[in-house]
Design a protein around this motif. Structure first.
Motif, PDB file in Angstrom:
ATOM      1  N   ALA A  18     -18.666  50.680 -91.938  1.00 31.99           N
ATOM      2  CA  ALA A  18     -19.512  49.826 -91.097  1.00 31.99           C
ATOM      3  C   ALA A  18     -19.245  48.349 -91.374  1.00 31.99           C
ATOM      4  CB  ALA A  18     -20.975  50.161 -91.329  1.00 31.99           C
ATOM      5  N   TRP A  19     -19.030  48.022 -92.647  1.00 32.59           N
ATOM      6  CA  TRP A  19     -18.757  46.630 -93.028  1.00 32.59           C
ATOM      7  C   TRP A  19     -17.444  46.156 -92.432  1.00 32.59           C
ATOM      8  CZ3 TRP A  19     -15.486  44.389 -97.100  1.00 32.59           C
ATOM      9  CH2 TRP A  19     -15.816  43.061 -97.411  1.00 32.59           C
ATOM     10  N   LEU A  20     -16.416  46.996 -92.472  1.00 35.09           N
ATOM     11  CA  LEU A  20     -15.120  46.628 -91.896  1.00 35.09           C
ATOM     12  C   LEU A  20     -15.209  46.514 -90.373  1.00 35.09           C
ATOM     13  CD1 LEU A  20     -12.731  48.866 -94.040  1.00 35.09           C
ATOM     14  CD2 LEU A  20     -12.968  46.372 -94.168  1.00 35.09           C
ATOM     15  N   TYR A  21     -15.967  47.404 -89.756  1.00 33.13           N
ATOM     16  CA  TYR A  21     -16.149  47.304 -88.306  1.00 33.13           C
ATOM     17  C   TYR A  21     -16.874  46.014 -87.937  1.00 33.13           C
ATOM     18  CZ  TYR A  21     -14.356  51.663 -86.374  1.00 33.13           C
ATOM     19  OH  TYR A  21     -13.528  52.658 -85.920  1.00 33.13           O
ATOM     20  N   ARG A  22     -17.812  45.596 -88.763  1.00 33.29           N
ATOM     21  CA  ARG A  22     -18.526  44.349 -88.485  1.00 33.29           C
ATOM     22  C   ARG A  22     -17.557  43.170 -88.508  1.00 33.29           C
ATOM     23  NH1 ARG A  22     -23.517  42.861 -92.299  1.00 33.29           N
ATOM     24  NH2 ARG A  22     -24.103  44.907 -91.473  1.00 33.29           N
ATOM     25  N   ILE A  23     -16.704  43.128 -89.509  1.00 31.19           N
ATOM     26  CA  ILE A  23     -15.738  42.032 -89.605  1.00 31.19           C
ATOM     27  C   ILE A  23     -14.766  42.084 -88.435  1.00 31.19           C
ATOM     28  CG2 ILE A  23     -13.893  41.015 -90.991  1.00 31.19           C
ATOM     29  CD1 ILE A  23     -15.289  42.168 -93.472  1.00 31.19           C
ATOM     30  N   ALA A  24     -14.234  43.280 -88.146  1.00 36.38           N
ATOM     31  CA  ALA A  24     -13.230  43.419 -87.085  1.00 36.38           C
ATOM     32  C   ALA A  24     -13.814  43.051 -85.725  1.00 36.38           C
ATOM     33  CB  ALA A  24     -12.698  44.845 -87.069  1.00 36.38           C
ATOM     34  N   THR A  25     -15.017  43.520 -85.436  1.00 37.29           N
ATOM     35  CA  THR A  25     -15.626  43.237 -84.138  1.00 37.29           C
ATOM     36  C   THR A  25     -15.829  41.746 -83.944  1.00 37.29           C
ATOM     37  OG1 THR A  25     -16.752  45.379 -84.173  1.00 37.29           O
ATOM     38  CG2 THR A  25     -17.600  43.710 -82.653  1.00 37.29           C
ATOM     39  N   ASN A  26     -16.346  41.078 -84.961  1.00 36.94           N
ATOM     40  CA  ASN A  26     -16.597  39.642 -84.827  1.00 36.94           C
ATOM     41  C   ASN A  26     -15.311  38.837 -84.793  1.00 36.94           C
ATOM     42  OD1 ASN A  26     -19.650  39.044 -84.855  1.00 36.94           O
ATOM     43  ND2 ASN A  26     -19.419  40.628 -86.421  1.00 36.94           N
ATOM     44  N   ARG A  27     -14.269  39.309 -85.465  1.00 35.39           N
ATOM     45  CA  ARG A  27     -12.965  38.651 -85.353  1.00 35.39           C
ATOM     46  C   ARG A  27     -12.427  38.780 -83.927  1.00 35.39           C
ATOM     47  NH1 ARG A  27     -10.863  35.293 -89.546  1.00 35.39           N
ATOM     48  NH2 ARG A  27     -12.442  35.571 -91.162  1.00 35.39           N
ATOM     49  N   CYS A  28     -12.607  39.953 -83.325  1.00 33.72           N
ATOM     50  CA  CYS A  28     -12.188  40.146 -81.936  1.00 33.72           C
ATOM     51  C   CYS A  28     -12.950  39.205 -81.003  1.00 33.72           C
ATOM     52  CB  CYS A  28     -12.428  41.588 -81.507  1.00 33.72           C
ATOM     53  SG  CYS A  28     -11.278  42.788 -82.194  1.00 33.72           S
ATOM     54  N   LEU A  29     -14.266  39.093 -81.206  1.00 36.05           N
ATOM     55  CA  LEU A  29     -15.068  38.220 -80.347  1.00 36.05           C
ATOM     56  C   LEU A  29     -14.665  36.760 -80.517  1.00 36.05           C
ATOM     57  CD1 LEU A  29     -18.578  39.898 -80.692  1.00 36.05           C
ATOM     58  CD2 LEU A  29     -17.015  39.988 -78.738  1.00 36.05           C
ATOM     59  N   ASN A  30     -14.383  36.362 -81.738  1.00 35.59           N
ATOM     60  CA  ASN A  30     -13.930  34.984 -81.966  1.00 35.59           C
ATOM     61  C   ASN A  30     -12.606  34.729 -81.263  1.00 35.59           C
ATOM     62  OD1 ASN A  30     -16.159  34.410 -83.545  1.00 35.59           O
ATOM     63  ND2 ASN A  30     -15.115  34.829 -85.481  1.00 35.59           N
ATOM     64  N   TYR A  31     -11.733  35.730 -81.293  1.00 37.45           N
ATOM     65  CA  TYR A  31     -10.442  35.602 -80.618  1.00 37.45           C
ATOM     66  C   TYR A  31     -10.644  35.415 -79.121  1.00 37.45           C
ATOM     67  CZ  TYR A  31      -5.818  36.862 -78.848  1.00 37.45           C
ATOM     68  OH  TYR A  31      -4.620  36.851 -78.195  1.00 37.45           O
ATOM     69  N   LEU A  32     -11.534  36.216 -78.523  1.00 35.40           N
ATOM     70  CA  LEU A  32     -11.762  36.131 -77.088  1.00 35.40           C
ATOM     71  C   LEU A  32     -12.434  34.819 -76.697  1.00 35.40           C
ATOM     72  CD1 LEU A  32     -12.924  39.800 -76.431  1.00 35.40           C
ATOM     73  CD2 LEU A  32     -10.736  38.773 -75.796  1.00 35.40           C
ATOM     74  N   ALA A  50     -29.502  49.860 -83.805  1.00 42.21           N
ATOM     75  CA  ALA A  50     -29.722  49.070 -85.022  1.00 42.21           C
ATOM     76  C   ALA A  50     -28.406  48.731 -85.717  1.00 42.21           C
ATOM     77  CB  ALA A  50     -30.643  49.836 -85.975  1.00 42.21           C
ATOM     78  N   GLU A  51     -27.483  49.720 -85.776  1.00 39.47           N
ATOM     79  CA  GLU A  51     -26.184  49.469 -86.403  1.00 39.47           C
ATOM     80  C   GLU A  51     -25.380  48.441 -85.605  1.00 39.47           C
ATOM     81  OE1 GLU A  51     -25.192  53.800 -88.446  1.00 39.47           O
ATOM     82  OE2 GLU A  51     -24.910  53.522 -86.281  1.00 39.47           O
ATOM     83  N   THR A  52     -25.443  48.531 -84.286  1.00 37.76           N
ATOM     84  CA  THR A  52     -24.732  47.583 -83.436  1.00 37.76           C
ATOM     85  C   THR A  52     -25.321  46.192 -83.581  1.00 37.76           C
ATOM     86  OG1 THR A  52     -24.234  49.348 -81.863  1.00 37.76           O
ATOM     87  CG2 THR A  52     -24.036  47.094 -81.065  1.00 37.76           C
ATOM     88  N   ALA A  53     -26.639  46.118 -83.648  1.00 33.52           N
ATOM     89  CA  ALA A  53     -27.301  44.821 -83.822  1.00 33.52           C
ATOM     90  C   ALA A  53     -26.888  44.185 -85.145  1.00 33.52           C
ATOM     91  CB  ALA A  53     -28.816  45.001 -83.772  1.00 33.52           C
ATOM     92  N   ALA A  54     -26.820  44.986 -86.212  1.00 32.91           N
ATOM     93  CA  ALA A  54     -26.409  44.462 -87.509  1.00 32.91           C
ATOM     94  C   ALA A  54     -24.953  43.987 -87.467  1.00 32.91           C
ATOM     95  CB  ALA A  54     -26.589  45.527 -88.585  1.00 32.91           C
ATOM     96  N   THR A  55     -24.111  44.713 -86.736  1.00 35.97           N
ATOM     97  CA  THR A  55     -22.701  44.340 -86.627  1.00 35.97           C
ATOM     98  C   THR A  55     -22.544  43.000 -85.928  1.00 35.97           C
ATOM     99  OG1 THR A  55     -21.964  46.644 -86.598  1.00 35.97           O
ATOM    100  CG2 THR A  55     -20.478  45.020 -85.626  1.00 35.97           C
TER     101      THR A  55
END
Length: 344
Positions: free
Chosen positions: A70-84, A170-175
Motif C-alpha cells: 500500500a505504501w509503494l502504491y501511494r508513492i507510485a500513484t502520486n508520482r504518476c499524478l505529479n507527472y500528469l 478509505a485506502e484510496t483516500a489515504a493513498t
C-alpha cells in the motif's frame, strides 16, 4: 497477500541496499502495470517506477511497517499524478508525415497519441482484491488503457485504485491524501465518463485455440495480399489506429486500401507473432531496399470480436520490437511460416 519479512525491513532501513531490493522486487511488476494504466506509456511508466523506488528508498526510515504494498502504491500513484500535472514532461504529438496527410482513407483521431503497447512478458500474476470491478485481462487491454487516458488525472487514479485494484474508499483516500467522501464523488464522475470500447465478452483467454485460428487467418490474408480476405476478416465497424499519428481509419474497405498503400499487404510482408496487453500482436518486417534483409517496421496489436478483428492498432516505432524480444532484422531467406516468437 505477501507477508513482509521485518528482519529484511530493519536491514533495509539501516541502509542495506540488497535488503531493500528483496523487499520491493515482488512488487516491481505490478507497480509498473499500475503506472502504465494511469500514464498509457510504458516508457513513462518505467521512468515513474524508478522515481517511485528511489523515493521509497529515501523515505524508508519513515515507513511504519504495516503494508509495504500500500505504501509503494501511494508513492507510485502520486508520482504518476505529479507527472500528469507537469505537462512539460510529455512532448507534443508528432507532425504528420506527407503520405499520412494525403491519404483519403484517414480521419482525425482523439485517441491518446502517447499510447504504447505493453509486452505480456512483463505481466505478472495480478494481485487484485475480490472487490475489483474489472478483471486483470480486461484492465490491461489497449482499449481499456486508452479509455482511461480520456479521464482527468484524479478520476483516472481513483478509478484504477477502486475498480481495478479493489482498494477501499478509505485506502484510496489515504493513498491520495483526500477524504473518503471526495473519493466516492470522484469515482461516480469517473465511472460516468469511462467508456472502454472493448466488452469483456469479447476478450479471449490468452493463447486460446480460437484466438490462434483467427490470428492464423489474419497472417495468411495479410501475407498473401488478398484484399477480399482481409475485408472479410474485419468487422463492419473495424478501426485502424496508429499512435502516435493522430489519425485513424474506419471500415474494412478503407482499412484494406490504406494497408495496401502503406505496403502492409502482400508477400513482401513478414509477420512474427508475439503478445501485447493480453492480446495477440505481430511484429512486422519489410525488405530493406539496399540489403538482403528484412527490417522491423513496427507492431500490430489485434482486438478480436468473435471470429473477426475489430481493431488493429499499428505502432510504427521501429525500436519497439526490442521490448518484445523481437530482432530488428531478419534474413530474407527465412521462411515466414517457420518464424516463431521468442521462447517458443
Amino acid at each position: 497477500m505477501r507477508r513482509m519479512d521485518h528482519t529484511t525491513l530493519h536491514r533495509a532501513q539501516a541502509g542495506d541496499g540488497e535488503a531493500f531490493e528483496q523487499l520491493v522486487e515482488p512488487h516491481r511488476r505490478e507497480l509498473l502495470v499500475h503506472c502504465y494504466r494511469i500514464l498509457g506509456s510504458l516508457q513513462d511508466a518505467e521512468d515513474i517506477l524508478q522515481e517511485t523506488l528511489l523515493a521509497a528508498w529515501r523515505a524508508l526510515e519513515k515507513f511504519d511497517g504495516h503494508s509495504l504494498r500500500a505504501w509503494l502504491y501511494r508513492i507510485a500513484t502520486n508520482r504518476c499524478l505529479n507527472y500528469l500535472r507537469d505537462g512539460s514532461r510529455r512532448p507534443e504529438s508528432l507532425i504528420l508525415s506527407a503520405p499520412m496527410r494525403a491519404s483519403e482513407e484517414l480521419v482525425s483521431s482523439d485517441e491518446p497519441w502517447w499510447l504504447e503497447p505493453y509486452p505480456d512478458a512483463l505481466l505478472d500474476e495480478a494481485h487484485l482484491s475480490p472487490e475489483a470491478r474489472y478483471d486483470a485481462r480486461e484492465s490491461i487491454a489497449l482499449s481499456f488503457v486508452a479509455a482511461l487516458q480520456q479521464l482527468p488525472a484524479q478520476q483516472r487514479a481513483v478509478l484504477v485504485l477502486r475498480d481495478v485494484l479493489g482498494f477501499s474508499a478509505a485506502e484510496t483516500a489515504a493513498t491520495l491524501g483526500v477524504t473518503s467522501t471526495s473519493v466516492n464523488s470522484t469515482l461516480v464522475r469517473a465511472r460516468a465518463g469511462f467508456r472502454p470500447e472493448q466488452s469483456p465478452d469479447h476478450i479471449r483467454l490468452p493463447r486460446s485455440h480460437h484466438e490462434a485460428e483467427v490470428v492464423e487467418r489474419f497472417v495468411n490474408a495479410f501475407q498473401s495480399g488478398d484484399v477480399h480476405q482481409v475485408v472479410d476478416l474485419l468487422t463492419d465497424d473495424a478501426k485502424l489506429l496508429m499512435p502516435p499519428e493522430p489519425l485513424e481509419c474506419h471500415g474494412p474497405h478503407h482499412i484494406a486500401a490504406f494497408l495496401q498503400k502503406m505496403r502492409l499487404l502482400g508477400p513482401d510482408l513478414t509477420l512474427v507473432p508475439t503478445r501485447a496487453n493480453n492480446q495477440p500482436a505481430l511484429g512486422y518486417y519489410l525488405p530493406d531496399p539496399v540489403a538482403p534483409i528484412l527490417r522491423a517496421r513496427g507492431l500490430l496489436v489485434l482486438e478480436l470480436n468473435n471470429d473477426q478483428v475489430s481493431t488493429i492498432t499499428r505502432f510504427s516505432d521501429k525500436g519497439i520490437l526490442a521490448r518484445f524480444g523481437l530482432p530488428r532484422t531478419l534474413p530474407t531467406t527465412e521462411d515466414p511460416g517457420t518464424i516463431c516468437p521468442p521462447g517458443h
